[in-house]
Design a protein around this motif. Structure first.
Motif, mmCIF file in Angstrom:
data_model
loop_
_atom_site.group_PDB
_atom_site.id
_atom_site.type_symbol
_atom_site.label_atom_id
_atom_site.label_comp_id
_atom_site.label_asym_id
_atom_site.label_seq_id
_atom_site.Cartn_x
_atom_site.Cartn_y
_atom_site.Cartn_z
ATOM 1 N N HIS A 1 -4.675 8.043 -3.544
ATOM 2 C CA HIS A 1 -3.797 8.651 -2.545
ATOM 3 C C HIS A 1 -4.641 9.238 -1.432
ATOM 4 N N ARG A 2 -4.122 9.223 -0.224
ATOM 5 C CA ARG A 2 -4.838 9.799 0.906
ATOM 6 C C ARG A 2 -5.029 11.305 0.722
ATOM 7 N N MET B 1 -9.014 3.740 -15.823
ATOM 8 C CA MET B 1 -9.202 4.196 -14.436
ATOM 9 C C MET B 1 -9.840 5.580 -14.400
ATOM 10 N N PHE C 1 -2.492 3.842 -8.239
ATOM 11 C CA PHE C 1 -3.610 4.795 -8.250
ATOM 12 C C PHE C 1 -4.082 5.071 -6.831
ATOM 13 N N LEU D 1 0.830 -1.213 0.000
ATOM 14 C CA LEU D 1 0.000 0.000 0.000
ATOM 15 C C LEU D 1 0.860 1.256 0.000
ATOM 16 N N HIS D 2 2.163 1.088 0.218
ATOM 17 C CA HIS D 2 3.065 2.251 0.284
ATOM 18 C C HIS D 2 4.112 2.085 -0.818
ATOM 19 N N PRO E 1 -2.783 -1.018 -8.207
ATOM 20 C CA PRO E 1 -1.563 -0.354 -7.737
ATOM 21 C C PRO E 1 -1.188 0.817 -8.640
HETATM 22 N N1 COA Z 1 -7.929 1.199 -6.995
HETATM 23 C C1 COA Z 1 -9.268 1.079 -6.831
HETATM 24 N N2 COA Z 1 -9.964 1.744 -5.872
HETATM 25 C C2 COA Z 1 -9.269 2.532 -5.062
HETATM 26 C C3 COA Z 1 -7.898 2.708 -5.176
HETATM 27 C C4 COA Z 1 -7.218 2.002 -6.202
HETATM 28 N N3 COA Z 1 -5.898 2.108 -6.368
HETATM 29 N N4 COA Z 1 -7.464 3.555 -4.227
HETATM 30 C C5 COA Z 1 -8.553 3.899 -3.523
HETATM 31 N N5 COA Z 1 -9.637 3.282 -4.022
HETATM 32 C C6 COA Z 1 -11.017 3.406 -3.523
HETATM 33 C C7 COA Z 1 -11.190 2.488 -2.309
HETATM 34 O O1 COA Z 1 -11.622 1.198 -2.682
HETATM 35 C C8 COA Z 1 -12.237 3.239 -1.518
HETATM 36 O O2 COA Z 1 -13.483 3.026 -2.119
HETATM 37 P P1 COA Z 1 -14.838 3.050 -1.262
HETATM 38 O O3 COA Z 1 -14.981 4.474 -0.788
HETATM 39 O O4 COA Z 1 -15.872 2.628 -2.230
HETATM 40 O O5 COA Z 1 -14.642 2.080 -0.129
HETATM 41 C C9 COA Z 1 -11.859 4.709 -1.743
HETATM 42 O O6 COA Z 1 -11.209 4.732 -3.026
HETATM 43 C C10 COA Z 1 -10.938 5.274 -0.677
HETATM 44 O O7 COA Z 1 -9.781 4.457 -0.629
HETATM 45 P P2 COA Z 1 -9.020 4.086 0.697
HETATM 46 O O8 COA Z 1 -8.268 2.823 0.489
HETATM 47 O O9 COA Z 1 -9.932 4.174 1.867
HETATM 48 O O10 COA Z 1 -8.009 5.313 0.749
HETATM 49 P P3 COA Z 1 -6.766 5.437 1.683
HETATM 50 O O11 COA Z 1 -6.482 6.877 1.751
HETATM 51 O O12 COA Z 1 -6.939 4.695 2.953
HETATM 52 O O13 COA Z 1 -5.612 4.667 0.881
HETATM 53 C C11 COA Z 1 -3.982 4.206 -0.752
HETATM 54 C C12 COA Z 1 -4.726 5.293 0.020
HETATM 55 C C13 COA Z 1 -2.833 4.854 -1.480
HETATM 56 C C14 COA Z 1 -3.413 3.177 0.230
HETATM 57 C C15 COA Z 1 -4.965 3.529 -1.740
HETATM 58 O O14 COA Z 1 -5.362 4.489 -2.701
HETATM 59 C C16 COA Z 1 -4.368 2.306 -2.413
HETATM 60 O O15 COA Z 1 -4.426 1.224 -1.860
HETATM 61 N N6 COA Z 1 -3.760 2.469 -3.647
HETATM 62 C C17 COA Z 1 -3.129 1.366 -4.309
HETATM 63 C C18 COA Z 1 -1.732 1.145 -3.755
HETATM 64 C C19 COA Z 1 -0.785 2.262 -4.139
HETATM 65 O O16 COA Z 1 -0.689 2.645 -5.296
HETATM 66 N N7 COA Z 1 -0.050 2.752 -3.142
HETATM 67 C C20 COA Z 1 0.945 3.781 -3.348
HETATM 68 C C21 COA Z 1 0.520 5.071 -2.767
HETATM 69 S S1 COA Z 1 1.640 6.382 -3.207
#
Ligand code: COA
Length: 401
Positions: free
Chosen positions: A285-286, A324, A283, A245-246, A281
């Protein structure tokens, strides 16, 4: 028995009390992922998630990527100002002098399993390196500076050494006449890289050097707040960065592109994943609600490198991005830094398992800037919890369970 299973078996036998302990008010809610909770004042980097902007010490990353170097960026992060020419020359020279690893650290790397992940090797080696350089209890500025330079200088040497040793090659000693990026590519491949490849990696290192209060930086600050030494700070941050996730997302994004195989196959694969509610992966971001500014710069590099090489991954990523945008654009889920970074590293001939370690050899500068900042007016992190477990239970003797 895993902790999760263990926790389930305990709660299934007993009723749960909801009285919060530790003196916290009943009305305080747990914020999952600490979303929106500031945990420190910081003057190191700033993200504007709506506008898609990232600044280090007030300077945009795009400007640093255009005009700066990783060494200059490290100085800026650590000390808050851009260095003068003399300061930069001295810092660059001094840091290059820290690149070499002790023979016993190389011996330790040789003992690690070649099947292990380079992030784990890096974490283990950084923790071990700290044992060779005990940190004085009352750290003065000179000791802090040398610890920062040593860590920034040695991480690339560990990554290159582990990668070569695990595939049966001899490790290569660093050169002090090359810049940080060029020396890393040299230690990894044995060839001195050309100006273009050096510039591309240098920009990647600049773009990854800091990113406000992300998971690994927070992990490092928590450990730093205990006054643990900077090697412990960096090794804990490395553990946090390794997750998918990071920082680990750059490697999983590349695995996905390879599974997709061709641009034409991107739509069906991604639409199936979306239907299954899988996270894609590269896509989301917080903080960003638009495209990550680092992804924009990396996409340009990825495209120009792929145009020359003919490799398919960039065209596949472009298709994934289109699908996406159709499905998730309105929801604010856009490409992040990890969508195109792996494609760029792949074009530089770097194996996929080294993608996250490259993120780490850059981000160490940010972690250390946060470590220095945390030490000013430090207070140990000790949050609280909302207790939802049992209370006042009597001990059941073993033969009665
Ligand atoms: N693909 C599909 N859906 C996604 C998504 C992704 N990459 N990232 C977020 N979403 C959706 C979630 O399913 C969630 O949907 P919901 O509201 O219907 O439940 C919503 O968007 C919010 O996502 P959430 O996981 O709660 O956001 P977060 O802030 O906790 O997490 C990340 C942020 C980066 C961990 C998350 O976007 C993610 O897992 N991305 C993929 C891994 C990645 O690329 N990480 C690198 C970050 S720089």
């Amino acid at each position: 028995m895993s902790h999760e299973v263990f926790a389930r078996s305990v709660t299934s036998k007993c009723s749960v009390v909801s009285t919060p302990l530790e003196g916290i008010a009943m009305d305080k809610e747990v914020i999952p992922g600490l979303e929106g909770v500031p945990i420190a004042e910081s003057a190191i980097s700033r993200v504007d998630g709506a506008a898609g902007k990232l600044e280090y010490r007030g300077v945009s990353v795009e400007q640093l990527a255009d005009l700066g170097t990783f060494e200059e960026t490290s100085w800026l992060l650590l000390y808050g100002e851009l260095p003068t020419a003399d300061e930069l020359a001295a810092f660059t020279r001094e840091m290059a002098g820290y690149r070499r690893l002790k023979y016993r650290v190389i011996d330790l790397i040789k003992c690690l399993p070649e099947t292990g992940h380079p992030m784990d090797a890096l974490q283990a080696a950084v923790a071990a390196i700290g044992m060779f350089y005990p940190t004085p209890r009352d750290l003065d500025d000179a000791a802090k500076k040398s610890a920062c330079m040593r860590l920034i200088a040695k991480l690339p040497s560990v990554v290159a050494a582990f990668e070569r040793i695990r595939r049966g090659d001899e490790h290569i000693l660093p050169r002090t006449d090359l810049g940080h990026a060029a020396n890393f590519l040299y230690m990894l491949t044995g060839d001195e890289p050309d100006v273009e490849r050096t510039h591309v990696l240098d920009v990647c290192l600049i773009l990854h050097a800091d990113h406000t209060m992300n998971a690994s930086t927070f992990a490092g600050r928590v450990v730093g707040s205990t006054l643990a030494d900077p090697y412990c700070v960096v090794s804990s941050a490395l553990g946090a960065l390794s997750g998918p996730l990071h920082g680990g997302a750059n490697e999983t994004a590349m695995a996905l592109f390879r599974e997709i195989g061709s641009p034409e196959n991107a739509r069906p694969v991604i639409e199936k994943m979306i239907a299954e509610k899988a996270k894609i992966p590269g896509f989301g971001h917080r903080v960003y609600r638009t495209i990550d500014p680092r992804a924009k710069v990396l996409k340009t590099f990825a495209k120009s490198l792929a145009d020359k090489s003919g490799n398919p991954e960039c065209a596949i990523a472009n298709e994934v991005e289109k699908v996406m945008a159709e499905h998730y654009g309105e929801k604010g889920i856009w490409p992040n830094v990890d969508l195109y970074s792996g494609i760029v590293y792949n074009e530089l001939g770097i194996p996929a398992e080294c993608f996250t370690p490259i993120f780490a050899i850059s981000r160490v500068a940010g972690w250390l800037a946060h470590w220095l900042e945390q030490r000013i007016g430090n207070r140990i992190f000790r949050p609280t919890q909302k207790y939802v477990g049992k209370s006042d239970r009597s001990y059941t003797p073993m033969n009665q369970r």
